[in-house]
Scaffold this motif. Sequence first.
Motif, mmCIF file in Angstrom:
data_model
loop_
_atom_site.group_PDB
_atom_site.id
_atom_site.type_symbol
_atom_site.label_atom_id
_atom_site.label_comp_id
_atom_site.label_asym_id
_atom_site.label_seq_id
_atom_site.Cartn_x
_atom_site.Cartn_y
_atom_site.Cartn_z
ATOM 1 N N ALA A 1 0.831 -1.199 0.000
ATOM 2 C CA ALA A 1 0.000 0.000 0.000
ATOM 3 C C ALA A 1 0.863 1.245 0.000
ATOM 4 O O ALA A 1 1.939 1.275 0.562
ATOM 5 N N ALA A 2 0.381 2.280 -0.658
ATOM 6 C CA ALA A 2 1.132 3.525 -0.686
ATOM 7 C C ALA A 2 1.006 4.241 0.646
ATOM 8 O O ALA A 2 -0.043 4.283 1.250
ATOM 9 N N ALA A 3 2.113 4.780 1.103
ATOM 10 C CA ALA A 3 2.090 5.550 2.336
ATOM 11 C C ALA A 3 1.538 6.942 2.050
ATOM 12 O O ALA A 3 1.595 7.433 0.938
ATOM 13 N N GLY A 4 0.995 7.565 3.070
ATOM 14 C CA GLY A 4 0.395 8.875 2.883
ATOM 15 C C GLY A 4 1.346 9.997 3.224
ATOM 16 O O GLY A 4 2.335 9.817 3.913
ATOM 17 N N ILE A 5 1.048 11.172 2.697
ATOM 18 C CA ILE A 5 1.781 12.387 3.030
ATOM 19 C C ILE A 5 0.825 13.309 3.757
ATOM 20 O O ILE A 5 -0.242 13.641 3.251
ATOM 21 N N VAL A 6 1.186 13.705 4.959
ATOM 22 C CA VAL A 6 0.333 14.587 5.747
ATOM 23 C C VAL A 6 0.682 16.039 5.454
ATOM 24 O O VAL A 6 1.812 16.461 5.652
ATOM 25 N N LEU A 7 -0.285 16.785 4.979
ATOM 26 C CA LEU A 7 -0.087 18.203 4.718
ATOM 27 C C LEU A 7 -0.342 18.979 6.003
ATOM 28 O O LEU A 7 -1.456 18.964 6.527
ATOM 29 N N THR A 8 0.670 19.641 6.499
ATOM 30 C CA THR A 8 0.551 20.426 7.727
ATOM 31 C C THR A 8 0.844 21.888 7.407
ATOM 32 O O THR A 8 1.843 22.195 6.759
ATOM 33 N N PRO A 9 -0.002 22.813 7.833
ATOM 34 C CA PRO A 9 0.249 24.229 7.532
ATOM 35 C C PRO A 9 1.600 24.680 8.070
ATOM 36 O O PRO A 9 1.990 24.302 9.178
ATOM 37 N N PRO A 10 2.340 25.473 7.306
ATOM 38 C CA PRO A 10 3.624 25.978 7.779
ATOM 39 C C PRO A 10 3.410 27.064 8.828
ATOM 40 O O PRO A 10 2.291 27.543 9.018
ATOM 41 N N VAL B 1 11.596 11.554 -7.032
ATOM 42 C CA VAL B 1 12.893 11.468 -6.370
ATOM 43 C C VAL B 1 13.380 12.861 -6.032
ATOM 44 O O VAL B 1 12.917 13.854 -6.596
ATOM 45 N N GLY B 2 14.322 12.934 -5.107
ATOM 46 C CA GLY B 2 14.989 14.194 -4.809
ATOM 47 C C GLY B 2 14.304 14.977 -3.715
ATOM 48 O O GLY B 2 13.269 14.589 -3.169
ATOM 49 N N GLU B 3 14.888 16.118 -3.410
ATOM 50 C CA GLU B 3 14.402 16.972 -2.334
ATOM 51 C C GLU B 3 13.271 17.850 -2.872
ATOM 52 O O GLU B 3 13.477 18.952 -3.342
ATOM 53 N N ARG B 4 12.053 17.314 -2.795
ATOM 54 C CA ARG B 4 10.875 18.030 -3.281
ATOM 55 C C ARG B 4 9.908 18.253 -2.118
ATOM 56 O O ARG B 4 9.795 17.412 -1.222
ATOM 57 N N TYR B 5 9.224 19.362 -2.158
ATOM 58 C CA TYR B 5 8.307 19.718 -1.083
ATOM 59 C C TYR B 5 6.997 20.248 -1.656
ATOM 60 O O TYR B 5 6.975 20.872 -2.722
ATOM 61 N N TYR B 6 5.910 20.012 -0.913
ATOM 62 C CA TYR B 6 4.658 20.696 -1.181
ATOM 63 C C TYR B 6 4.648 21.978 -0.351
ATOM 64 O O TYR B 6 4.659 21.936 0.875
ATOM 65 N N LEU B 7 4.659 23.115 -1.045
ATOM 66 C CA LEU B 7 4.690 24.416 -0.381
ATOM 67 C C LEU B 7 3.267 24.960 -0.294
ATOM 68 O O LEU B 7 2.574 25.099 -1.315
ATOM 69 N N LEU B 8 2.824 25.266 0.911
ATOM 70 C CA LEU B 8 1.472 25.757 1.145
ATOM 71 C C LEU B 8 1.510 27.255 1.437
ATOM 72 O O LEU B 8 1.925 27.683 2.515
ATOM 73 N N PHE B 9 1.094 28.061 0.453
ATOM 74 C CA PHE B 9 1.054 29.509 0.605
ATOM 75 C C PHE B 9 -0.341 29.896 1.107
ATOM 76 O O PHE B 9 -1.337 29.740 0.388
ATOM 77 N N ASN B 10 -0.396 30.399 2.332
ATOM 78 C CA ASN B 10 -1.675 30.695 2.970
ATOM 79 C C ASN B 10 -2.338 31.917 2.325
ATOM 80 O O ASN B 10 -1.755 32.996 2.263
ATOM 81 N N VAL B 11 -3.569 31.718 1.845
ATOM 82 C CA VAL B 11 -4.330 32.816 1.237
ATOM 83 C C VAL B 11 -5.708 32.950 1.887
ATOM 84 O O VAL B 11 -6.632 33.516 1.290
ATOM 85 N N SER B 12 -5.851 32.435 3.104
ATOM 86 C CA SER B 12 -7.154 32.442 3.773
ATOM 87 C C SER B 12 -7.713 33.850 3.908
ATOM 88 O O SER B 12 -8.911 34.084 3.714
#
Length: 858
Positions: free
Chosen positions: A176-185, A549-560
Amino acid sequence: MTGEHLMNGFEIIPSGLRALKAVPAVALALVLITALGACDRVPLASTAGTVPGSGSGTGTGTGTGGGTGSTGYSGPAAANADVLSFQTNLWANIRGSDRCGGCHKAGGQAPLFARSDDVNLAYQATGPLVNFTDPAQSELVLKVGGGHNCFLTSAQDCANMMTTWVKAWIGGTSSAAAGIVLTPPPDQGVGGGKLFPADSSQFQTLLWSPILRRFCSDCHRPDAATPQTPYFASSDPAQAYVAAQPKISLNTPSQSRFVVRLRDQFHHCWVTAAGGAADCPGSAAAMLAAITSYANQIPVTNADPTLVLSRALSLRQGTPASGASRYDANVIAKYEFKTGTGSTAYDTSGVAPAADLTLSGGIGWVSGWGISIGAGGAAQASTSTSQRLAQMIQSSGEYSIEVWATPANVSQTDAYIVTYSGDNTNRNMTLGQHAMQYEARTRSSNTDNNGAPALLTSATGMFAQASLQHVVLTYDAVNGQQIYVNGKYTGDVDPAKGGTLGNWTSTFALVLGNETTGQRQWQGVIKFAAIHSHALTPAQVQQNFAAGVGERYYLLFNVSALTGVLQSFIMMEGSQYDSYSYLFRKPRFISLDPNATPANIPLSGIRIGLNGTIASVGQSYATVNATLGAPNYTFAGGQLLSNVGAVIAVDKGADSDLFFLSFDQLGSSSHPFVEPSIPNPPMTADNTPRPDFGIATFERVNRSMSAITGVPITNSTVAALYNSEQQSLPPAPRIDAFLAAQQTAITQLATAYCGQLVDTQSLRDAFFGTGLDASITATSAAFFGTATPNTTNRSIVINALLANAIGTNVDTTVATAAQNELNALLTRIPTLSATATVSQATKAACTAVLASAAVTLQ
């Protein structure tokens, strides 16, 4: 707990309930490939109420079971299967006195998760320290990653190893694929930075006059004999000022492109001492001093308060995006290259003993996780730690080699990317590069000690390219060797088929980038490598390719605050593209609030900024225009805004650069962006002498090769390649603008035409006559070798190529030179590869002619 799949394989679902460590309520899981199953972690009881010790295993866990195994544990047996998994995969690796067991033992410092007297009590103490939804965020991982009692020289590798052990325990390496938890910066403002002033006088005084005009004007001015853009050495200071700005980092002068070109790339350095040679360190120091002096004159400017801005974050405040959905159930050696310094690349598979690689020779680290292998370079494990590879692969009878690699070129041959071998002629398994083909060798009951006959991908497929590729070699007893490139099977069949591996030798060493002798050099960049003890299935290969692969990130830019939607963000995938730039991909509007219902929110003109200023180039999303809300928005996947990428220059570096977004409009806030005015360069007469000869442009190259070989331009193989490579072929006939990349594209096209010519008998007979037909599959050594009778055989190929490609009414010296070169090539090929066939040698000679100036010069 399920979610709706998106077309790109992503989905967003609420974070799992089985996380024992506190997870922010707003956190969500971004799941790659498949959805996570539910939910609570329930102890698994055996039918007898206990689970006896299982002794040492050959799986990914490295410890032993309960009872009196080799670890010396004599306490109560594991109470159930989950405790046994904990014992085998995590506890056995951390209980040592040189690791966590030195303090967190019975009677020691709480929590007692590494106690050796009772594995069940250790299990209970460990639960609160593990994040079962996101193992990388477990307290155990964060502690060693912060340097607390790290058992390796790198805290990053300690964290990676601890994550591997935790995942092995909780099933993170299952199918099974592992999950990625998105946490606000963290919530933080944009800050400020330095901006180029409108007045260029200081630039002229400190940079333009003393350095750029003096040392760069031979090329970088519009009226130079060979003008090269950008014109930062123009005689017009206004034009030079605009051209120079992208090459100057006001916030971090040492990262300025002007400095990098001199310091790291030795570009056009100048003499700094009378009578001396060109001095690159001295030139770079002078340039750095001038830029630093100029930057010191410019004050910090805060971001324009009238702009419509998101909140800010750094690259590493994002959520790691790569590798979370990998299939690693049978990994026995794994190299992620996250250390970044030193002479050791750690094996983070979690299988003991770790087969760490020693880096030697021309090898170095690259940004974004990876190693660069140059001349003389190699990464080699010891024979003792490599021994378990033979034992575990012989036990299963199959294996996989997996790499993410970028070849330095497509001309290197007999170049070993990954090999488990003893010398040039004795090996267990090897994945190598042979020009534009990948090569596989496996010692088995059907091959010799060198793994011959080898498997080569087809020459016409040209699978090996000088770009980042995911390459997998699998082996099993039925299919033998199979090669996959970027998730797809190449279709090439192993000539030896499958066999048994009982003749493997356990005294060999695992090597990346070379042979143990140092005589099979491969050059390029390796971003990831792994050895699996089973053959990956096509679906598992595709799963690992999709994981990236590599050093990749999901960047969350807050626009609330701009959208009025709770926990709303513009999410982008960000990575360090190279040492000088960042790559951003696929901006997406999301909300971490499952009850959010955005409706009719206008969005237009996204621009990326860093350190308080909008980047001057690379703004791929400036034309985005969308309305946020249904039906395009769903909670499961948000709303995709663009499929393209953007490259933005590094300023202070990945540890310090702070990114933000600016919008022309978002919600009710708007501030249309005004592009800076750029003065038109003065028109100057171009009196540069033009050569009488030029290079054939792309359409002429294609039609010339078709006319010479008789292969129609509509042939599916050449047409597909021509369409994909057309932009890499010469667009204009100017010979002074001819690039090496264009020659590479010409050679690739020539290879395709020659492949179709030689493989199609009717075309081959019309071109060469029938003299090759009976021996087309014979070895080139027997047909083209230096023996006297073979002179006639070589003439079959040489004379046909000269007559069709060069012509008969030419200067005899030209024809003689070409004849001598072709004769030397055909006699040398057997010395390079004893297994090369007449077909392969003929294609090589044909390619050499079609890709030469005899065809492309006009």
